[in-house]
Design a protein around this motif. Structure first.
Motif, PDB file in Angstrom:
ATOM      1  N   UNK A 159      74.687  54.145  34.703  1.00  0.00           N
ATOM      2  CA  UNK A 159      74.489  55.449  33.218  1.00  0.00           C
ATOM      3  C   UNK A 159      74.080  55.121  32.263  1.00  0.00           C
ATOM      4  N   UNK A 160      73.729  54.287  32.000  1.00  0.00           N
ATOM      5  CA  UNK A 160      72.568  54.254  31.264  1.00  0.00           C
ATOM      6  C   UNK A 160      71.333  54.131  31.009  1.00  0.00           C
ATOM      7  N   UNK A 161      71.066  53.794  32.052  1.00  0.00           N
ATOM      8  CA  UNK A 161      69.522  53.974  33.523  1.00  0.00           C
ATOM      9  C   UNK A 161      69.178  55.248  33.606  1.00  0.00           C
ATOM     10  N   UNK A 162      70.205  55.743  34.130  1.00  0.00           N
ATOM     11  CA  UNK A 162      70.276  58.448  34.244  1.00  0.00           C
ATOM     12  C   UNK A 162      70.178  57.966  32.770  1.00  0.00           C
ATOM     13  N   UNK A 163      70.436  58.275  31.581  1.00  0.00           N
ATOM     14  CA  UNK A 163      70.922  58.579  30.612  1.00  0.00           C
ATOM     15  C   UNK A 163      69.617  58.075  29.734  1.00  0.00           C
ATOM     16  N   UNK A 218      73.788  66.504  43.358  1.00  0.00           N
ATOM     17  CA  UNK A 218      74.648  64.171  43.255  1.00  0.00           C
ATOM     18  C   UNK A 218      72.924  64.168  44.132  1.00  0.00           C
ATOM     19  N   UNK A 219      72.527  65.084  45.250  1.00  0.00           N
ATOM     20  CA  UNK A 219      71.649  64.506  46.228  1.00  0.00           C
ATOM     21  C   UNK A 219      70.169  64.468  45.338  1.00  0.00           C
ATOM     22  N   UNK A 220      70.254  65.677  44.418  1.00  0.00           N
ATOM     23  CA  UNK A 220      68.674  64.753  43.695  1.00  0.00           C
ATOM     24  C   UNK A 220      68.899  63.816  42.410  1.00  0.00           C
ATOM     25  N   UNK A 221      70.375  63.833  41.955  1.00  0.00           N
ATOM     26  CA  UNK A 221      70.245  62.308  41.003  1.00  0.00           C
ATOM     27  C   UNK A 221      70.395  61.497  42.188  1.00  0.00           C
ATOM     28  N   UNK A 222      70.832  61.134  43.057  1.00  0.00           N
ATOM     29  CA  UNK A 222      70.550  60.055  44.309  1.00  0.00           C
ATOM     30  C   UNK A 222      69.191  59.434  44.596  1.00  0.00           C
ATOM     31  N   UNK A 223      68.593  60.590  44.499  1.00  0.00           N
ATOM     32  CA  UNK A 223      66.700  59.716  45.147  1.00  0.00           C
ATOM     33  C   UNK A 223      66.248  60.206  43.713  1.00  0.00           C
ATOM     34  N   UNK A 224      66.479  60.445  42.602  1.00  0.00           N
ATOM     35  CA  UNK A 224      65.655  60.407  41.348  1.00  0.00           C
ATOM     36  C   UNK A 224      66.376  58.729  40.908  1.00  0.00           C
ATOM     37  N   UNK A 225      66.853  58.354  41.380  1.00  0.00           N
ATOM     38  CA  UNK A 225      68.328  57.026  40.769  1.00  0.00           C
ATOM     39  C   UNK A 225      67.543  56.205  42.090  1.00  0.00           C
ATOM     40  N   UNK A 226      67.306  56.127  43.281  1.00  0.00           N
ATOM     41  CA  UNK A 226      66.641  55.109  43.968  1.00  0.00           C
ATOM     42  C   UNK A 226      65.407  54.862  43.616  1.00  0.00           C
ATOM     43  N   UNK A 227      64.456  55.393  42.896  1.00  0.00           N
ATOM     44  CA  UNK A 227      63.551  54.912  42.387  1.00  0.00           C
ATOM     45  C   UNK A 227      64.053  54.122  40.609  1.00  0.00           C
ATOM     46  N   UNK A 228      64.564  53.752  40.267  1.00  0.00           N
ATOM     47  CA  UNK A 228      65.091  53.184  39.429  1.00  0.00           C
ATOM     48  C   UNK A 228      65.186  51.624  39.253  1.00  0.00           C
ATOM     49  N   UNK A 241      66.541  49.682  37.403  1.00  0.00           N
ATOM     50  CA  UNK A 241      68.104  48.564  37.584  1.00  0.00           C
ATOM     51  C   UNK A 241      68.898  48.914  38.536  1.00  0.00           C
ATOM     52  N   UNK A 242      69.100  50.304  38.830  1.00  0.00           N
ATOM     53  CA  UNK A 242      70.108  51.060  39.967  1.00  0.00           C
ATOM     54  C   UNK A 242      69.576  50.050  41.406  1.00  0.00           C
TER      55      UNK A 242
END
Length: 399
Positions: free
Chosen positions: A48-52, A70-80, A82-83
């Motif tokens: 959540x910290x990484x997302x925010x 949620x799918x757009x969040x998933x695509x973006x988080x998969x490039x982070x 930490x996640x």
């Protein structure tokens, strides 16, 4: 700050057919239980910290808007980074859990098979169908990274899948479901006692029972009730039946059956039809068929009850939908995402339960705190692996 650790594997109840770990095998489970607790707690919070702080601001800068789903969040988080790090650890923890449970089981498969046969042979409470075809949603993947999924067999008459499942549940849940991993079943007993004191159903049907860990408590709580548990996997049923017999649930019958076709049961045969964390295993075609069949075999005035995780309704934040969706893409749960996006209340309405007859309830696992003093307290969960569920239910109208 001292890290809260789960109870040791030695606290797990060793019933008569439970696989016996060596010192090192138990130590691996202790490590994995602690790792899972750490991943869902301290490390999990970093998502959540990484997302925010990184992912959401970068998405807004690139697209000029917030994520649409949620799918757009998933695509973006998969490039982070930490996640990705957290996801890799979480996936590997499940694979290690399966490897350890499988090694424990196969090392003693002959001994375990003999124990299981002692409880199964000569009893009419286990009924298998060698001609039953596995439904496609069960063969699509090795669910939960379990080799062979829930139905795989090493050899004729096998029970190793069930033994593996039982052996490692402690590590997956970090002990949150109690010594027999039956906190869900104990919760059912506690809920019905409060909801309808003194009620004794004539017959109870449990769909997708696996090894029966959530139906055994109900069978023990209602010893004069005929309880039937069905599943499509023979190996889990062989083990589950022996386990139930060893725990004294002699009024519990296990039948190999596809819940899409329960034609052997007449209309209105059961007073209680229920599932526990089973609906998310079902395809979009199978789920409404099973709910419709369940409604048919339910008696007027009877209870339909499904323990699951919350549906992705418009009030659930998109980030929460995304993090709950992790299992669909990383833990071999191919039906998870679509099922939780269904209008489950409408599915039940289509099966004959008007919306005004339906209800939802928060159901918390019951854990023996003398054995598991550090089990989660109150309304807590880890997106499907811990101590709280949403119940979707209805009382069928009287004829």
């Amino acid at each position: 700050m001292k890290q809260d650790v789960p109870p040791p594997y030695s606290a797990v109840a060793r019933h008569a057919v439970f696989p016996s770990p060596t010192h090192d095998e138990a130590a691996r489970y202790n490590y994995l239980a602690a790792l899972n607790k750490y991943l869902s707690g301290a490390l999990g919070a970093g998502n959540k910290i990484a997302y925010d702080t990184r992912v959401l601001p970068a998405f807004r800068a690139e697209h000029g808007r917030d994520p649409a789903d949620r799918f757009e969040i998933r695509d973006a988080m998969n490039a982070d980074d930490w996640h990705r790090y957290w996801s890799a650890l979480k996936r590997n923890s499940m694979e290690m859990r399966q490897q350890n449970g499988r090694a424990i089981t196969l090392r003693q498969i002959d001994e375990l098979s003999a124990k299981v046969r002692q409880f199964n042979e000569g009893r009419d409470t286990l009924e298998l169908d060698p001609d039953l075809a596995q439904p496609p949603y069960m063969t699509a993947a090795d669910i939960h990274c379990m080799p062979g999924s829930y139905y795989g067999e090493e050899r004729a008459g096998d029970m190793s899948t069930g033994a593996n499942y039982d052996s490692g549940f402690f590590a997956t849940t970090a002990g949150a479901l109690g010594a027999l991993t039956d906190g869900g079943g104990q919760a059912l007993v506690e809920w019905i006692a409060k909801e309808r004191p003194g009620w004794t159903p004539r017959r109870i049907l449990d769909l997708g029972c696996t090894i029966g860990h959530n139906i055994v408590p109900l069978a023990l709580a209602f010893p004069d009730t005929e309880v039937i548990a069905i599943d499509t996997g023979a190996a889990v049923l062989r083990y589950g039946h022996a386990r139930a017999q060893a725990l004294g649930a002699t009024n519990l019958r296990f039948i190999q059956m596809d819940a899409e076709d329960m034609s052997r049961f007449p209309d209105g045969h059961f007073d209680w039809v229920q599932t526990t964390m089973f609906l998310h295993e079902l395809s979009g075609k199978a789920l409404p068929r099973i709910i419709t069949e369940a409604a048919r075999v339910l008696a007027p005035g009877g209870l339909m009850f499904h323990l699951e995780q919350p549906q992705y309704d418009p009030d659930m934040p998109l980030y929460e939908q995304f993090i709950r969706d992790w299992d669909a893409f990383n833990n071999n749960e191919p039906c998870w995402s679509a099922m939780h996006a269904l209008d489950l209340k409408q599915v039940m309405a289509d099966a004959g339960f008007p919306r005004d007859s339906q209800f939802t309830a928060r159901v918390l696992a019951v854990v023996d705190r003398d054995i598991f003093p550090q089990a989660p307290a109150g309304d807590t969960e880890d997106h499907g692996r811990a101590a709280a569920w949403n119940a979707y239910g209805a009382w069928k109208a009287d004829a």
